[in-house]
Design a protein around this motif. Structure first.
Motif, mmCIF file in Angstrom:
data_model
loop_
_atom_site.group_PDB
_atom_site.id
_atom_site.type_symbol
_atom_site.label_atom_id
_atom_site.label_comp_id
_atom_site.label_asym_id
_atom_site.label_seq_id
_atom_site.Cartn_x
_atom_site.Cartn_y
_atom_site.Cartn_z
ATOM 1 N N LEU A 1 -136.209 38.740 45.939
ATOM 2 C CA LEU A 1 -136.788 40.028 46.597
ATOM 3 C C LEU A 1 -138.344 40.000 47.095
ATOM 4 O O LEU A 1 -139.192 40.593 47.050
ATOM 5 C CB LEU A 1 -135.912 40.747 46.261
ATOM 6 N N PHE A 2 -138.536 40.106 44.679
ATOM 7 C CA PHE A 2 -140.147 40.101 45.185
ATOM 8 C C PHE A 2 -140.635 38.994 44.539
ATOM 9 O O PHE A 2 -142.593 39.617 44.754
ATOM 10 C CB PHE A 2 -139.892 41.289 43.805
ATOM 11 N N GLY A 3 -140.608 38.119 44.357
ATOM 12 C CA GLY A 3 -141.507 36.795 43.429
ATOM 13 C C GLY A 3 -142.664 35.948 45.004
ATOM 14 O O GLY A 3 -143.834 36.548 44.112
ATOM 15 N N ASP A 4 -142.110 36.330 45.665
ATOM 16 C CA ASP A 4 -144.135 35.895 46.789
ATOM 17 C C ASP A 4 -144.513 36.625 47.252
ATOM 18 O O ASP A 4 -145.937 36.882 47.075
ATOM 19 C CB ASP A 4 -143.255 35.478 48.017
ATOM 20 N N ILE A 5 -143.493 38.298 47.367
ATOM 21 C CA ILE A 5 -144.920 38.789 47.277
ATOM 22 C C ILE A 5 -145.813 39.713 45.591
ATOM 23 O O ILE A 5 -146.957 39.951 46.642
ATOM 24 C CB ILE A 5 -144.167 41.059 47.703
ATOM 25 N N ILE A 6 -145.067 39.402 44.512
ATOM 26 C CA ILE A 6 -145.587 39.281 43.207
ATOM 27 C C ILE A 6 -146.526 38.434 43.019
ATOM 28 O O ILE A 6 -147.951 38.412 42.505
ATOM 29 C CB ILE A 6 -144.208 39.705 42.691
ATOM 30 N N ARG A 7 -146.868 37.463 43.425
ATOM 31 C CA ARG A 7 -147.183 35.987 43.514
ATOM 32 C C ARG A 7 -148.748 36.610 43.934
ATOM 33 O O ARG A 7 -149.680 35.702 44.424
ATOM 34 C CB ARG A 7 -146.451 34.901 43.671
ATOM 35 N N ARG A 8 -148.610 36.569 45.233
ATOM 36 C CA ARG A 8 -149.179 36.913 46.237
ATOM 37 C C ARG A 8 -150.716 38.496 45.517
ATOM 38 O O ARG A 8 -151.947 37.323 45.849
ATOM 39 C CB ARG A 8 -148.952 37.617 47.914
ATOM 40 N N LYS A 9 -149.894 39.223 45.138
ATOM 41 C CA LYS A 9 -150.718 39.987 44.478
ATOM 42 C C LYS A 9 -151.124 39.958 42.747
ATOM 43 O O LYS A 9 -152.573 39.969 42.804
ATOM 44 C CB LYS A 9 -149.585 40.953 44.536
ATOM 45 N N THR A 10 -150.995 38.709 42.147
ATOM 46 C CA THR A 10 -150.556 38.353 41.009
ATOM 47 C C THR A 10 -151.784 36.816 41.260
ATOM 48 O O THR A 10 -150.699 36.217 39.988
ATOM 49 C CB THR A 10 -150.287 38.653 39.844
ATOM 50 N N PRO A 11 -152.368 35.988 41.409
ATOM 51 C CA PRO A 11 -152.498 34.831 41.352
ATOM 52 C C PRO A 11 -151.885 34.149 40.207
ATOM 53 O O PRO A 11 -151.866 32.570 40.293
ATOM 54 C CB PRO A 11 -153.601 34.961 42.534
ATOM 55 N N THR A 12 -152.668 34.778 39.182
ATOM 56 C CA THR A 12 -153.270 34.427 37.987
ATOM 57 C C THR A 12 -152.579 34.365 36.921
ATOM 58 O O THR A 12 -152.407 34.356 35.650
ATOM 59 C CB THR A 12 -154.621 35.124 37.245
ATOM 60 N N ALA A 13 -151.337 34.756 37.400
ATOM 61 C CA ALA A 13 -150.026 35.465 36.289
ATOM 62 C C ALA A 13 -149.021 34.640 35.953
ATOM 63 O O ALA A 13 -149.135 33.098 37.014
ATOM 64 C CB ALA A 13 -148.826 36.869 36.876
ATOM 65 N N TYR A 14 -148.269 34.381 35.300
ATOM 66 C CA TYR A 14 -146.845 33.472 34.680
ATOM 67 C C TYR A 14 -145.836 34.002 35.728
ATOM 68 O O TYR A 14 -145.460 35.012 34.467
ATOM 69 C CB TYR A 14 -147.331 32.932 33.589
ATOM 70 N N HIS A 15 -145.047 33.211 35.427
ATOM 71 C CA HIS A 15 -143.847 34.024 36.448
ATOM 72 C C HIS A 15 -142.529 33.179 36.180
ATOM 73 O O HIS A 15 -142.502 31.741 36.210
ATOM 74 C CB HIS A 15 -144.004 33.763 38.236
ATOM 75 N N LEU A 16 -142.222 34.055 34.882
ATOM 76 C CA LEU A 16 -140.931 33.820 34.586
ATOM 77 C C LEU A 16 -139.312 34.424 34.800
ATOM 78 O O LEU A 16 -139.562 35.347 34.965
ATOM 79 C CB LEU A 16 -140.485 34.680 32.883
ATOM 80 N N TYR A 17 -138.573 33.434 34.914
ATOM 81 C CA TYR A 17 -137.356 33.519 35.946
ATOM 82 C C TYR A 17 -136.435 33.503 34.310
ATOM 83 O O TYR A 17 -136.151 32.526 34.379
ATOM 84 C CB TYR A 17 -137.052 32.762 36.644
ATOM 85 N N ASP A 18 -135.595 34.465 34.338
ATOM 86 C CA ASP A 18 -134.175 34.289 34.049
ATOM 87 C C ASP A 18 -133.193 34.723 34.320
ATOM 88 O O ASP A 18 -132.746 35.420 34.366
ATOM 89 C CB ASP A 18 -134.172 35.680 32.522
ATOM 90 N N ALA A 19 -132.510 33.279 34.086
ATOM 91 C CA ALA A 19 -131.132 32.780 34.760
ATOM 92 C C ALA A 19 -130.641 33.844 33.935
ATOM 93 O O ALA A 19 -129.760 32.247 32.624
ATOM 94 C CB ALA A 19 -130.994 31.099 35.015
ATOM 95 N N HIS A 20 -129.390 33.962 33.885
ATOM 96 C CA HIS A 20 -128.156 34.938 33.359
ATOM 97 C C HIS A 20 -127.194 34.153 33.546
ATOM 98 O O HIS A 20 -126.411 33.391 32.186
ATOM 99 C CB HIS A 20 -127.607 36.029 33.961
ATOM 100 N N ASN A 21 -126.835 33.245 34.828
ATOM 101 C CA ASN A 21 -126.248 32.224 34.970
ATOM 102 C C ASN A 21 -126.667 31.064 36.533
ATOM 103 O O ASN A 21 -127.834 31.332 36.543
ATOM 104 C CB ASN A 21 -124.507 33.135 35.885
ATOM 105 N N VAL A 22 -126.043 29.961 36.604
ATOM 106 C CA VAL A 22 -125.896 29.391 37.577
ATOM 107 C C VAL A 22 -125.329 29.814 38.688
ATOM 108 O O VAL A 22 -123.911 29.596 38.950
ATOM 109 C CB VAL A 22 -125.864 28.123 37.586
ATOM 110 N N ASP A 23 -126.534 31.125 39.384
ATOM 111 C CA ASP A 23 -124.924 31.467 40.477
ATOM 112 C C ASP A 23 -124.835 31.361 41.331
ATOM 113 O O ASP A 23 -123.763 31.714 41.985
ATOM 114 C CB ASP A 23 -126.303 32.676 41.028
#
Length: 410
Positions: free
Chosen positions: A131-153
């Motif tokens: 939902l938010f990943g692409d939007i935030i990546r456009r606005k924070t190009p230098t940030a490091y993006h980490l996904y926490d997978a509670h499960n394999v959905d």
């Protein structure tokens, strides 16, 4: 020290169920060394309950609860059309279906990203990333993006689709799989709960993304060991887990219908306590009508129920990730009988740290063997506690997370 924005688009406090507990303790551990902002849809009043574990002062909760939807010139049109056009503008897609969570969160998110720079963006669900990943990546190009997978959905949705024979769930599984196959395009790395989930997610991404196993854990101070040597005499079994989660629901029903009658035949006076939210009481009417079953529901503190019980059961037939409730039971001093699926992700030795049983007959026999042998009962729960203490305490897990983050920040 890093500045971290965590995205949690659901209610997670107070930390009662497995996913909420993981969210809370990862936030608390990261806050030992880093500044944390949390963007959530949860009512801010929920974070002021007395008697609940508290966030450190350097965790800033930013709630979009009750926020107005994103507003633009399109709002001169009927609201449904305006929502659709605003959403497509936000996500830069001409065919996307409007999502209310994003529409209500976008203005707050925009303002936050304008006022504060972030080193790391931490997504606490696949939905948050999608939902938010692409939007935030456009606005924070230098940030490091980490996904926490509670499960394999995708695996979970597919299991539920097969169990309930609902086509919509199969569509959810397909959508989840599509996103999980593109993690390397959405995030720089992922955390997951078990080695098996790590293998699946790296395979789906053709080894194009870095992954780190960050197991679930237990707060040993909050979940103290019950040291009584006569604990087995209670003859009380305990099942703890949200019954709104299909693997818990089907596992408990299987246990009650197939296993519990045999246990009662072997152990006169045995009883069952069930802890967890339940929005479908009709499904469990037989259990509620059984005088040997104490259907408690959701509680704030599970410790008293574990301490008065003997054995914790995890009769799961499906699911992924790590069963936080098994680790919790081990910390509190309750020996565990589980299926292999239920114990997935935990580094145990069968017969030493817990007992594994995949058939109804074997499950009943394992329970009876513990309740009828105090030495076996106490030896196993002691060894299980030592396992948790050595490998699954949140302080140790927090060190693992913070070492990883420190390397990124440097």
């Amino acid at each position: 020290m890093a500045t971290i924005l965590t995205i949690i688009p659901y209610s997670f406090y107070p930390p009662v169920n497995g996913g909420a507990l993981r969210c809370f303790y990862l936030l608390r551990e990261m806050a030992r060394y880093h500044t944390i902002y949390v963007l959530t849809t949860q009512d801010p009043e929920d974070f002021h309950h007395q008697g609940e574990p508290e966030f450190p002062d350097n965790v800033c909760i930013i709630s979009t609860y009750g926020a107005n939807k994103y507003h633009s010139i399109f709002n001169i049109l009927p609201s449904r059309i305006a929502d659709a056009l605003n959403y497509r503008y936000i996500v830069r897609s001409v065919s996307a279906t409007a999502n209310e969570t994003l529409l209500r969160s976008y203005s707050t998110l925009q303002k936050l990203l304008h006022e504060q720079s972030f080193d790391i963006i931490f997504y606490e669900s696949l939905n948050a990333l999608g939902l938010f990943g692409d939007i935030i990546r456009r606005k924070t190009p230098t940030a490091y993006h980490l996904y926490d997978a509670h499960n394999v959905d995708s695996r979970l949705w597919l299991q539920q689709a097969k169990a309930q024979k609902i086509k919509k769930l199969k569509a959810y599984a397909k959508d989840a799989l599509s996103l999980e196959e593109k993690l390397y395009k959405k995030a720089n790395a992922f955390f997951c709960c078990s080695e098996e989930d790590y293998r699946k997610l790296t395979f789906l991404n053709k080894n194009k993304i870095q992954g780190v196993v960050i197991p679930n854990g237990v707060d040993l101070a909050e979940k103290p060991l019950d040291e009584r040597n006569d604990k087995h005499l209670s003859k009380q079994l305990i099942f703890c887990g949200s019954l709104d989660y299909l693997p818990n629901m089907e596992g408990l029903l299987w246990f009650y219908e197939k296993v519990y009658p045999m246990v009662k035949g072997k152990i006169p006076g045995v009883s069952l306590t069930i802890i967890g939210s339940n929005s479908q009481p009709n499904t469990f009417q037989n259990l509620m009508n059984d005088s040997s079953v104490d259907f408690v529901g959701r509680v704030r503190r599970v410790v008293p129920y574990y301490h008065r019980s003997a054995i914790a059961i995890a009769p799961l037939l499906s699911g992924s990730g790590t069963r936080l409730k098994i680790l919790e039971a081990m910390s509190l001093g309750n020996p565990v009988v589980s299926t292999k699926v239920g114990a997935e992700g935990i580094l145990y030795n069968n017969g030493e740290h817990l007992l594994i049983a995949d058939s109804a007959e074997q499950f009943a026999e394992q329970i009876a063997s513990l309740l009828s042998d105090s030495l076996k009962f106490n030896t196993m729960r002691t060894q299980a506690y030592e396992l948790v203490k050595a490998n699954y305490n949140w302080k140790m897990i927090g060190d693992l997370v913070n070492n990883y983050i420190s390397k990124l920040a440097s």
